[in-house]
Structure formats: structure tokens, C-alpha cells
Design a protein around this motif. Structure first.
Motif, short mmCIF file in Angstrom:
data_model
loop_
_atom_site.label_atom_id
_atom_site.label_comp_id
_atom_site.label_asym_id
_atom_site.label_seq_id
_atom_site.Cartn_x
_atom_site.Cartn_y
_atom_site.Cartn_z
N GLU A 90 46.83 -23.73 56.98
CA GLU A 90 46.17 -22.52 57.23
C GLU A 90 45.52 -22.78 58.34
O GLU A 90 45.29 -21.68 59.35
CB GLU A 90 44.88 -22.61 55.94
CG GLU A 90 44.13 -21.51 56.34
CD GLU A 90 43.20 -21.04 55.24
OE1 GLU A 90 43.16 -19.65 54.74
OE2 GLU A 90 42.84 -21.83 54.28
N LYS A 91 45.21 -23.61 58.65
CA LYS A 91 44.36 -24.35 60.07
C LYS A 91 44.91 -23.92 60.97
O LYS A 91 44.43 -23.85 62.30
CB LYS A 91 43.75 -25.70 59.70
CG LYS A 91 42.87 -26.02 61.01
CD LYS A 91 42.42 -27.98 60.89
CE LYS A 91 41.76 -28.39 61.37
NZ LYS A 91 41.76 -29.95 61.78
N SER A 92 46.67 -24.79 60.70
CA SER A 92 47.19 -24.68 62.03
C SER A 92 47.39 -22.67 62.50
O SER A 92 48.38 -22.61 63.14
CB SER A 92 48.62 -25.00 61.53
OG SER A 92 48.33 -26.46 61.31
N GLY A 93 47.54 -21.96 61.21
CA GLY A 93 47.69 -20.27 61.77
C GLY A 93 49.21 -19.77 61.48
O GLY A 93 49.85 -18.86 61.95
N TYR A 94 50.06 -20.91 59.72
CA TYR A 94 51.11 -20.60 59.43
C TYR A 94 50.91 -20.11 57.95
O TYR A 94 52.08 -18.89 57.80
CB TYR A 94 51.83 -22.00 59.21
CG TYR A 94 51.81 -23.04 60.50
CD1 TYR A 94 51.63 -22.26 61.59
CD2 TYR A 94 51.82 -24.20 59.95
CE1 TYR A 94 52.21 -23.46 62.84
CE2 TYR A 94 52.12 -25.59 60.69
CZ TYR A 94 52.12 -24.58 62.78
OH TYR A 94 52.20 -25.49 63.46
N SER A 95 49.72 -19.43 57.79
CA SER A 95 49.59 -19.68 55.90
C SER A 95 48.28 -19.13 56.14
O SER A 95 47.49 -19.25 56.80
CB SER A 95 50.06 -20.79 55.44
OG SER A 95 51.10 -21.27 55.09
N ILE A 96 48.07 -17.21 55.07
CA ILE A 96 47.30 -17.18 54.36
C ILE A 96 46.85 -18.44 52.94
O ILE A 96 47.99 -17.93 52.14
CB ILE A 96 47.05 -16.24 54.42
CG1 ILE A 96 47.04 -14.87 55.34
CG2 ILE A 96 46.20 -15.59 53.26
CD1 ILE A 96 47.17 -13.91 55.00
N VAL A 97 45.68 -18.09 52.88
CA VAL A 97 46.07 -19.68 51.38
C VAL A 97 44.70 -18.57 50.32
O VAL A 97 43.94 -17.68 51.20
CB VAL A 97 45.59 -21.01 51.81
CG1 VAL A 97 44.98 -21.92 50.67
CG2 VAL A 97 46.30 -21.54 52.07
#
Length: 354
Positions: free
Chosen positions: A297-304
Motif C-alpha cells: 500500500e505504501k509503495s502505491g501498488y495496492s488498496i488494503v
């Protein structure tokens, strides 16, 4: 010919990364064998690959009280004895461990026989089996940079996680054909882990009609978790588990809803699939998936979405957000510095093989 014995089991996540290494090891001239349990998920997966399989005894390692905690140590001792006999007979140049409770007796037996051991830890914090095994390992390959300092005695090697080559070669057209979708709607792939997730399954099935208004759905729901009432529902395809068809279905997916095991999330990253992660809660795990998901999430790859917060309305809203911002997540994944760990792990094996 060089020989390597691989081990790991308890879930597909402790087995499939081994398979990512197999083609390159064969190319380098290694004979490959595997040690696992009689009834573990690893046996079916490995024997399908026509790899020689050895069975040993192994007790389950638990973080909670159970009466079996008093008897399972004897199963581990038996497993060490059985694995030692295998080592003496097969004389491998190297043992590679992917963790899981079956790996502990194998790693200890290799150490007792002075055979180098390389282990791999997918998650940010080492699992119990790898924590027990680490003192007997030559090196421990890790996936996350944050994990390096969690392995003692300077044994950590940052490699990333191995990605199966076939996953990157799937056909989107074939994936759609396998699912027999008639309407041209975005494909939502739902992955509950190799053993499935009843929690995710229930939320999806409660909101299935609303979800099907917008998406074609492929649901990998785990062994014994098929819903017979939904078999004929148009636009909904469910599987207990997929192996050969998985590369095509993953490539066909437009968006993915998944647990946050390290193996699957790095596969999603490699395929650049916008995703929503629902990590296992601390009630039913050691919290490793929560850390994995937070990193993505922090890296901008996913919604959590945390498991405790998941509901039909929040899921639908989050899917809408994901679809509307799909390109933003794809761009973040395209700019990722994370690499397929296969080459780095193979290099470590070659460096320390006896």
C-alpha cells in the motif's frame, strides 16, 4: 551430476516458489528431489511435476496451546532420523528449504550431515519454521529489504521472491475462453490463498448479484468450498484450486482481490495487476500478511482493506476506486525496483553448493 533436495510444505505458498527454480536448476544440470509429508499439499503439486518425492514424518509447529504440542516433537525427531537416512543415501550437494513445518527436520538433518542449506523467507518477518531452521542454514534468502536485519548472524541475502516463468507467459484470450464469459465486462479475479478463505468467500457470495452487474468473476475459493447453487450463474466461474490454467486466468484478469501472502502479491506485481489486498487478521495469523499489505500500500501498488473492516458495501466502493484509478496503480508497479528473485536465489545456491 549435481543433486539438490528441496523441501517446504503446509500450503502452496511453501511449494510453488520451489517450482519457479526448477527449470533453471535443470538447465544447470541439477538432479532435483523433494522431501515432504505423506498427505501435505506439497505431495500432489510436486508429483505432478514428476520430481522424485520422499515422505517423512513431521509435527506441526503451533504458537498456541494444543495437546498435540506434547506429541508432535517426537514426530519431528522421527522426521530428522528419516531425513538423515535420505541424505546419507542420496548425498545431495545442497538442500533448499521454502519453510513450513515439514522443512524443520530436513534442515536439521542436512546440517547434521554437513550439507549446505539455503532457505527462503517470503514474508517480511520470518515464520516459525524458518526461525527454528535459521541457525542450521548457510544462508537465508529474503524478499523484503526490511527482513535483512531480522535474520541473525549476517545470514540474510536480499534476493526477492522467485516468480514462475509460466505465469508471465499466460494468454488473456485463452483465460477468457477457459471461463466461458459471454459478456465483455472487466474480469475480477478473487484469490483466497491455496487453502481458500471462508471469510472472503462469504462476503463475495453475499454480494454476488450486485458484483455481477459490473464484473465477470473468477473465484478461486479453496478445496471443499465450491458453492453448488452458484455453478450455473452467468459471469461467475469458481474453482477449488487451479494450476495449469492459472497463468491464463491471471493474465485475463483486469483487477484482483486477494489475500496478502508474499508469493501471490509479488506475482501480482510482476503481472502489474491492480489489486485489493485483504490480509489475514492477527486473530488467525502471526500478522505477516498485514505487514506485507502495508508495504504494498505504501509503495502505491495496492488498496488494503483489513479483514475486520470488510463488508459488501466497502468492497464494492473499493473496487470502484480501484477501477477508476487503475492506471495509477499500474504506473506505480511499472516503476517498481522489485525484481524476480529466481536468478539471485539460483546464484546463491550455486555459490554455496557442496
Amino acid at each position: 551430476m549435481k543433486k539438490i533436495i528441496m523441501t517446504g510444505g503446509g500450503s502452496a505458498g511453501h511449494v510453488t516458489p520451489n517450482l519457479a527454480l526448477v527449470p533453471k536448476l535443470k538447465e544447470l544440470g541439477y538432479e532435483i528431489q523433494y522431501i515432504g509429508t505423506k498427505d501435505g499439499i506439497e505431495r500432489k503439486i510436486i508429483e505432478q511435476e514428476e520430481i522424485k518425492y520422499h515422505v517423512i514424518s513431521s509435527g506441526k509447529l503451533r504458537r498456541y496451546f494444543d495437546i498435540k504440542n506434547f506429541t508432535d516433537p517426537f514426530k519431528v525427531l522421527k522426521g530428522i532420523f528419516q531425513a538423515t537416512l535420505i541424505m546419507k543415501k542420496e548425498k545431495p550437494n545442497m538442500v533448499f528449504s521454502k519453510g513450513g513445518f515439514v522443512a524443520v527436520p530436513v534442515v536439521i538433518a542436512a546440517h547434521l550431515n554437513k550439507i549446505p542449506v539455503i532457505a527462503h523467507e517470503s514474508d517480511m518477518t520470518p515464520g516459525l519454521a524458518n526461525r527454528i531452521s535459521a541457525p542450521y542454514c548457510t544462508k537465508v534468502c529474503v524478499t523484503f529489504p526490511e527482513s535483512v536485519n531480522k535474520i541473525k548472524d549476517n545470514k540474510a541475502v536480499l534476493t526477492g521472491t522467485p516468480i514462475r516463468g509460466e505465469l508471465l507467459q499466460g494468454s488473456k484470450i485463452l483465460g477468457r475462453k477457459i471461463c466461458k464469459f459471454e459478456q465483455d465486462k472487466p474480469i475480477l479475479l478473487i484469490i483466497g490463498g491455496s487453502l481458500g478463505s471462508k471469510f472472503i468467500n462469504d462476503v463475495i457470495r453475499d454480494g454476488i448479484d450486485k458484483l455481477l452487474e459490473k464484473y465477470n468473476i473468477v473465484h478461486i475459493c479453496g478445496k471443499g468450498n465450491l458453492d453448488k447453487e452458484l455453478v450455473e450463474k452467468k459471469g461467475y466461474k469458481q474453482f477449488e484450486y487451479i494450476n495449469e490454467e492459472l497463468p491464463h486466468i491471471m493474465n485475463a484478469a483486469d483487477i484482483v482481490l486477494s489475500r496478502a501472502g508474499a508469493n501471490v502479491i509479488f506475482e501480482l506485481l510482476a503481472l502489474k495487476k491492480p489489486n485489493i489486498l485483504i490480509p489475514l487478521s492477527k486473530k488467525s495469523s502471526r500478522g505477516d500478511q498485514i505487514l506485507n499489505a502495508a508495504s504494498f500500500e505504501k509503495s502505491g501498488y495496492s488498496i488494503v482493506i483489513q479483514e475486520e473492516e470488510l463488508s459488501e458495501s466497502i468492497l464494492i466502493e473499493s473496487l470502484e476506486t480501484l477501477c477508476n484509478n487503475k492506471n495509477k496503480y499500474i504506473n506505480s508497479m511499472e516503476n517498481s525496483t522489485a525484481k524476480n528473485g529466481t536468478e539471485a536465489i539460483i546464484s546463491t545456491i550455486e555459490k554455496y553448493a557442496k
